[in-house]
Design an enzyme around this catalytic site. Structure first.
Site, PDB file in Angstrom:
ATOM      1  N   CYS A 240      -0.541   4.101   2.035  1.00 20.64           N
ATOM      2  CA  CYS A 240      -0.404   3.977   3.486  1.00 20.64           C
ATOM      3  C   CYS A 240       1.031   4.243   3.920  1.00 20.64           C
ATOM      4  O   CYS A 240       1.267   4.869   4.935  1.00 20.64           O
ATOM      5  CB  CYS A 240      -0.774   2.567   3.953  1.00 20.64           C
ATOM      6  SG  CYS A 240      -2.225   1.878   3.181  1.00 20.64           S
ATOM      7  N   ASP A 241       1.991   3.726   3.176  1.00 19.72           N
ATOM      8  CA  ASP A 241       3.357   3.647   3.700  1.00 19.72           C
ATOM      9  C   ASP A 241       4.398   4.470   2.956  1.00 19.72           C
ATOM     10  O   ASP A 241       5.516   4.617   3.439  1.00 19.72           O
ATOM     11  CB  ASP A 241       3.802   2.176   3.709  1.00 19.72           C
ATOM     12  CG  ASP A 241       2.869   1.331   4.563  1.00 19.72           C
ATOM     13  OD1 ASP A 241       2.416   1.842   5.604  1.00 19.72           O
ATOM     14  OD2 ASP A 241       2.585   0.179   4.189  1.00 19.72           O
TER      15      ASP A 241
ATOM     16  N   CYS B 248       0.821  -1.213   0.000  1.00 18.79           N
ATOM     17  CA  CYS B 248       0.000   0.000   0.000  1.00 18.79           C
ATOM     18  C   CYS B 248       0.849   1.254   0.000  1.00 18.79           C
ATOM     19  O   CYS B 248       1.287   1.727   1.047  1.00 18.79           O
ATOM     20  CB  CYS B 248      -0.939  -0.008   1.205  1.00 18.79           C
ATOM     21  SG  CYS B 248      -1.978   1.455   1.273  1.00 18.79           S
TER      22      CYS B 248
END
Ligand code: NAP
Length: 333
Positions: A146-147, A143
């Site tokens: 997300c990261d 992701c």
């Protein structure tokens, strides 16, 4: 009537339980709720599905300037609730589709339903390398949204050659010092527009015909070791993060042996009908071809309408009193 529609051994019998909260499940919930079926939606802990892991959704009709994935899911969820769908952010742990009414355990609590809509979607695939597993959460991720931020100003690697890989690479290029796409063939599967967008970015480079052999690093990612499939040459690409974007597998573990699955694990459907009468499936869990938010939503609508018609047609056979909320919904565009 919905959840008050009957009782078996002290357990309410719902007209419909929808398993999975993503575009398919929420759309099924909106249509079922508007047909007065008071659906119970087991959204799962990953409520919202894959769109919760996306930023800009540019191809969902109706949003000229695009919309954020989580925002779109929030809106669908709220719309389902407005019409009386009951949403539970918990996982289904077991189902029994061999009995009538069907049994569904949500967080180990048993619920009964006359009809079931399966909309459990799909999950990101991994390369299945030991080093990938060890460094998951420490620079290895599926992701970018997300990261990616954690590794800003550092070099990053994206694995894959589909639209997801292009999208992740373009997104990461906003914050990375450079992005290298590692693809196992010499040709991308991704659509032309996504490839052009990625390749026109000067921060993005491509290694064709290359496979990842290992993620190098003890407690954080330091490099990605690739092997050229043509020359056999092995090389370490310095990287602080590796994003795996190699597609998805359908979430059908719960249903194995209970409804027919194809060799890749997708629920086999005829329209939205599964091999078990009264059990319908929609969205990515049964879609090997399109896998779009809009097609998931469309099939969610179809599943709810198919289930509603099936409930109406079989009302006289149902074990508990017949559902009264079943009305033709042709007026609802
Ligand atoms: P995908 O289209 O199935 O592509 C997966 C890619 O990963 C392929 O290039 C494949 O290589 C590669 N791959 C698969 N297994 C691999 C392995 N074990 N090792 C190395 N490489 C591997 O999946 P996706 O990119 O996630 O896209 C899924 C669907 O969502 C598609 O329909 C796509 O159009 C859609 N999507 C759309 C958008 C958008 O329009 N904004 C964004 C993201 C996704 P091969 O090519 O050699 O098979």
């Amino acid at each position: 009537m919905g959840m008050d529609g009957g009782e078996e051994a002290g357990v309410d019998v719902h007209d419909m339980i929808i398993i999975g909260g993503g575009p398919a499940g929420y759309t099924a919930a909106i249509y079922a709720a508007r047909a007065n079926l008071s659906p119970l939606v087991a959204e799962g802990f990953g409520a919202g599905g894959q769109l919760m892991l996306t930023t800009d959704v540019e191809n969902f009709p109706g949003f000229t300037d695009g919309i954020q994935g989580p925002e779109l899911m929030h809106a669908m969820r709220g719309q389902a609730e407005r019409f009386g769908a009951r949403l539970v952010a918990a996982d289904v742990t077991k189902v029994d589709l061999s009995r009538r009414p069907f049994a569904v355990w949500i967080d180990d609590e048993e619920h009964l339903a006359r009809s079931i809509v399966i909309s459990t979607g799909a999950s990101a695939r991994w390369l299945d390398l030991p080093s990938e597993g060890r460094l998951r959460g420490f620079g290895v991720s599926t992701c970018a949204t997300c990261d990616g931020f954690f590794f800003r100003d550092k070099p990053m690697v994206v694995v894959g050659g589909g639209d997801s890989a292009m999208e992740e690479a373009s997104f990461l290029a906003r914050m990375a010092s450079s992005v290298t796409i590692v693809h196992r063939r010499d040709e991308f599967r991704a659509s032309r527009i996504m490839v052009d967008r990625a390749l026109s970015n000067e921060k993005i480079h491509v290694r064709y015909n290359a496979v990842v052999e290992e993620v190098v690093g003890d407690d954080k990612v330091e490099a990605v070791r690739i092997r050229d499939r043509v020359t056999g040459e092995v090389e370490d690409i310095p990287a602080a993060a590796m994003f795996v974007a190699i597609g998805h597998d359908p979430n059908t573990g719960l249903f194995a042996g209970q409804v027919d699955l194809d060799p890749s694990g997708y629920v086999v459907t005829d329209g939205t009908r599964t091999s078990v009468e009264g059990v319908f499936a929609c969205g990515d869990v049964q879609d090997t071809e399109y896998k779009q938010a809009i097609t998931a939503a469309g099939s969610g609508c179809m599943a709810a309408m198919d289930a509603e018609r099936w409930l109406e047609a079989t009302a006289h056979e149902q074990t508990s009193d017949a559902p009264t909320g079943v009305v033709a919904s042709g007026k609802d565009a």
